[in-house]
Write a protein that holds these residues in place. Structure first.
Motif, short mmCIF file in Angstrom:
data_model
loop_
_atom_site.label_atom_id
_atom_site.label_comp_id
_atom_site.label_asym_id
_atom_site.label_seq_id
_atom_site.Cartn_x
_atom_site.Cartn_y
_atom_site.Cartn_z
N PHE A 167 -28.70 -18.12 6.27
CA PHE A 167 -29.36 -19.00 7.23
C PHE A 167 -30.76 -18.51 7.60
N ALA A 168 -31.27 -17.53 6.88
CA ALA A 168 -32.57 -16.95 7.23
C ALA A 168 -33.75 -17.83 6.84
N SER A 169 -33.60 -18.63 5.80
CA SER A 169 -34.73 -19.45 5.30
C SER A 169 -34.30 -20.91 5.25
N LEU A 170 -34.20 -21.51 6.40
CA LEU A 170 -33.70 -22.88 6.48
C LEU A 170 -34.77 -23.91 6.15
N GLU A 171 -34.30 -25.04 5.65
CA GLU A 171 -35.20 -26.16 5.35
C GLU A 171 -34.67 -27.42 6.01
N ILE A 172 -35.58 -28.34 6.32
CA ILE A 172 -35.23 -29.62 6.92
C ILE A 172 -35.45 -30.71 5.87
N ILE A 173 -34.49 -31.61 5.73
CA ILE A 173 -34.56 -32.66 4.73
C ILE A 173 -34.99 -33.99 5.34
N ASN A 174 -35.79 -34.72 4.59
CA ASN A 174 -36.06 -36.11 4.90
C ASN A 174 -34.97 -36.90 4.18
N ASN A 175 -34.02 -37.46 4.93
CA ASN A 175 -32.84 -38.03 4.33
C ASN A 175 -33.12 -39.31 3.54
N GLU A 176 -34.32 -39.87 3.74
CA GLU A 176 -34.67 -41.07 2.99
C GLU A 176 -35.33 -40.73 1.66
N THR A 177 -36.20 -39.73 1.67
CA THR A 177 -36.93 -39.38 0.44
C THR A 177 -36.29 -38.22 -0.30
N GLY A 178 -35.48 -37.42 0.40
CA GLY A 178 -34.89 -36.24 -0.21
C GLY A 178 -35.81 -35.03 -0.20
N GLU A 179 -37.02 -35.18 0.31
CA GLU A 179 -37.98 -34.07 0.35
C GLU A 179 -37.59 -33.10 1.47
N THR A 180 -37.91 -31.84 1.27
CA THR A 180 -37.60 -30.82 2.29
C THR A 180 -38.86 -30.07 2.68
N ARG A 181 -38.78 -29.44 3.85
CA ARG A 181 -39.86 -28.60 4.36
C ARG A 181 -39.24 -27.43 5.09
N PRO A 182 -39.95 -26.32 5.23
CA PRO A 182 -39.40 -25.17 5.96
C PRO A 182 -39.13 -25.50 7.43
N ALA A 183 -38.03 -25.00 7.95
CA ALA A 183 -37.71 -25.21 9.37
C ALA A 183 -38.65 -24.39 10.24
N GLN A 184 -39.00 -24.94 11.39
CA GLN A 184 -39.84 -24.24 12.35
C GLN A 184 -39.02 -23.47 13.38
N ASN A 185 -37.83 -23.97 13.68
CA ASN A 185 -36.97 -23.34 14.70
C ASN A 185 -35.92 -22.45 14.05
N VAL A 186 -35.51 -21.45 14.79
CA VAL A 186 -34.43 -20.56 14.35
C VAL A 186 -33.10 -21.10 14.88
N MET A 187 -32.10 -21.18 14.01
CA MET A 187 -30.78 -21.63 14.44
C MET A 187 -30.06 -20.48 15.13
N THR A 188 -29.55 -20.74 16.33
CA THR A 188 -28.87 -19.71 17.11
C THR A 188 -27.37 -20.02 17.24
N VAL A 189 -26.63 -19.06 17.76
CA VAL A 189 -25.20 -19.25 18.01
C VAL A 189 -25.00 -20.39 19.00
N GLU A 190 -25.88 -20.52 19.99
CA GLU A 190 -25.74 -21.61 20.95
C GLU A 190 -25.86 -22.97 20.26
N HIS A 191 -26.72 -23.07 19.26
CA HIS A 191 -26.84 -24.33 18.52
C HIS A 191 -25.53 -24.69 17.82
N LEU A 192 -24.79 -23.70 17.37
CA LEU A 192 -23.48 -23.96 16.77
C LEU A 192 -22.49 -24.45 17.82
N LEU A 193 -22.51 -23.82 18.99
CA LEU A 193 -21.58 -24.19 20.06
C LEU A 193 -21.86 -25.59 20.60
#
Length: 446
Positions: A167-193
């Motif tokens: 989970f160190a190098s996450l990407e965000i997908i554009n679900n319509e085009t399928g294109e991805t870009r690097p995530a700006q935010n870090v995913m935390t344990v709270e985000h899972l909860l």
């Protein structure tokens, strides 16, 4: 004394008499020894007293102590009406059977069961019937996570990548085009909860680029371990930046893998240690022993996996099986501020913290099941106890895709549990988990 207690006592007495008769048949054929008779009679009486005490102990160990429904302000007529609606769902072939329970610290004032454990099964539903509780697993795993937080083994602010490096190098997908870009935010344990991780699930993304990626990479047969599944999910793109929206999905499955790494033990061992053993939930398991298969509820409609087959995955998002008798212990603990019968699971402060609203105004509700109504905490739904008065406060709990539901309402001092097994089938069932919650609140409010 109830027949349930008398029957084993009678069996013990008969066994002891038969043993005495066999050993002393010569004496009985002539003249019995008074001393022997007295000695064996005294021994038999002792056995009966021991058996009675054991039965009483077993009864007191149950999580379900029945009290009068008027303790909750529920009338006999209201109970009859509720039961009639439940029975209509059985008679209409929507479900094989169901159970509805309402209780608090004083006891259980409503316990209604209808129907049987499954099609072709004559065994009535009761508090010992085993249900696949699916997503009612999530609150249990979330509470376990908070016990690790209390012990300093985990922080809700920890990056998920601390435990799952993928989970160190996450990407965000554009679900319509399928294109991805690097995530700006870090995913935390709270985000899972809080389901704000950006992780989704194929069932909620059918026909989309991301949904197809899930179907190709995340098997649904339980053949991968929690850690293997989490690793694969970490290599797939996210639907949105962590923290910016709510979306149901694999968040609690990944949380289960995080807990395994943080605690250094499998999820089942962790839950046993921190939740099940202290509460006495000895029949809440990821896999049901074959010897108990005769107690498993089955659906009329939809397919459910064979829960006696042991698989690699211990799904934190939906893998547990439980009984009503067991889940009462968990719900009762939550209603009681984190403690049950002297066993403290989490502190009142921690439970209050994890029950706070986490869908703040800056978080998108586009994919939230209830739109602008209610909210989500760190592990539970939040629903208003009075729709006409938003200031009246919220209950908390969650449901399972197989038809189960539990609700804890500290404001009105009760918890409720509804159990059935159903996947799909005809619409318009006269009773289900939504109806269960509605009729309970109606009865309590009258």
């Amino acid at each position: 004394m109830s027949p349930a207690i008398l029957k084993p006592i009678e069996s013990i007495a008969r066994l002891h008499y038969d043993q005495f008769h066999h050993k002393n048949r010569g004496l009985l054929m002539t003249s019995p020894s008074i001393s022997q008779l007295l000695r064996h009679t005294a021994l038999a009486a002792g056995l009966l007293l021991s058996a009675t005490a054991a039965m009483a102990q077993n009864t007191s160990d149950s999580s379900i102590k029945l009290i009068a429904p008027d303790n909750f302000g529920i009338t006999r007529q209201e109970i009859a009406d509720i039961r009639s609606q439940m029975q209509a769902a059985v008679d209409g072939n929507h479900i094989a059977g169901a159970l509805l329970l309402v209780g608090n610290d004083d006891g259980v004032g409503l316990l209604e069961t209808v129907g049987t454990q499954g099609p072709g099964d004559s065994t009535p539903i009761d508090q010992e019937t085993i249900f696949r509780i699916y997503s009612m697993t999530k609150p249990i795993v979330s509470v376990a996570a908070m016990t690790l937080v209390e012990d300093g083994l985990l922080s809700v602010d920890d990056p998920v990548s601390k435990y799952i490096p993928e989970f160190a190098s996450l990407e965000i997908i554009n679900n319509e085009t399928g294109e991805t870009r690097p995530a700006q935010n870090v995913m935390t344990v709270e985000h899972l909860l809080t389901h704000k991780s950006g992780l989704v699930q194929s069932i909620f993304a059918t026909g989309t680029t991301l949904g197809n990626l899930y179907e190709q990479n995340i098997p649904s047969d339980g053949s991968l371990t929690n850690r293997e599944i989490a690793g694969r999910l970490g290599n797939l793109p996210l639907l949105f930046e962590p923290g910016t929206a709510w979306h149901y999905g694999h968040s609690t499955d990944v949380l289960g893998a995080v807990l395994e790494v943080a605690a250094g033990k499998p999820l089942d061992a962790l839950l046993n240690e921190r939740i099940f053993e202290p509460l006495g939930m000895d029949e809440t398991t990821f896999w049901v022993p074959a010897a108990k298969s005769g107690r498993i509820a089955e659906p009329i409609h939809g397919e459910m996996a064979d829960n006696t087959v042991v698989r690699a995955q211990l799904s934190g998002g939906g893998g547990l099986n439980s009984t009503t008798e067991d889940y009462v212990r968990f719900a009762h603990m939550l209603l009681n501020g984190g403690e049950y019968r002297g066993q403290r699971i989490i502190s009142e402060e921690t439970l209050a913290w994890m029950s706070e609203e986490r869908i703040t105004p800056d978080v998108s509700r586009e994919h939230f099941f209830y739109g602008n109504r209610g909210g989500w905490s760190m592990g539970f739904h939040l629903q208003p106890v009075d729709a006409s008065n938003p200031l009246a406060g919220s209950n908390f709990g969650w449901r399972g895709i197989g038809g189960t539901l539990f609700v804890v309402d500290p404001i009105n001092d009760f918890f409720m549990i509804y159990m059935e097994q159903k996947r799909g089938g005809p619409r318009g069932a006269p009773f289900d988990n939504n109806a269960a919650q509605r009729v309970v609140y109606q009865a309590l409010g009258n």
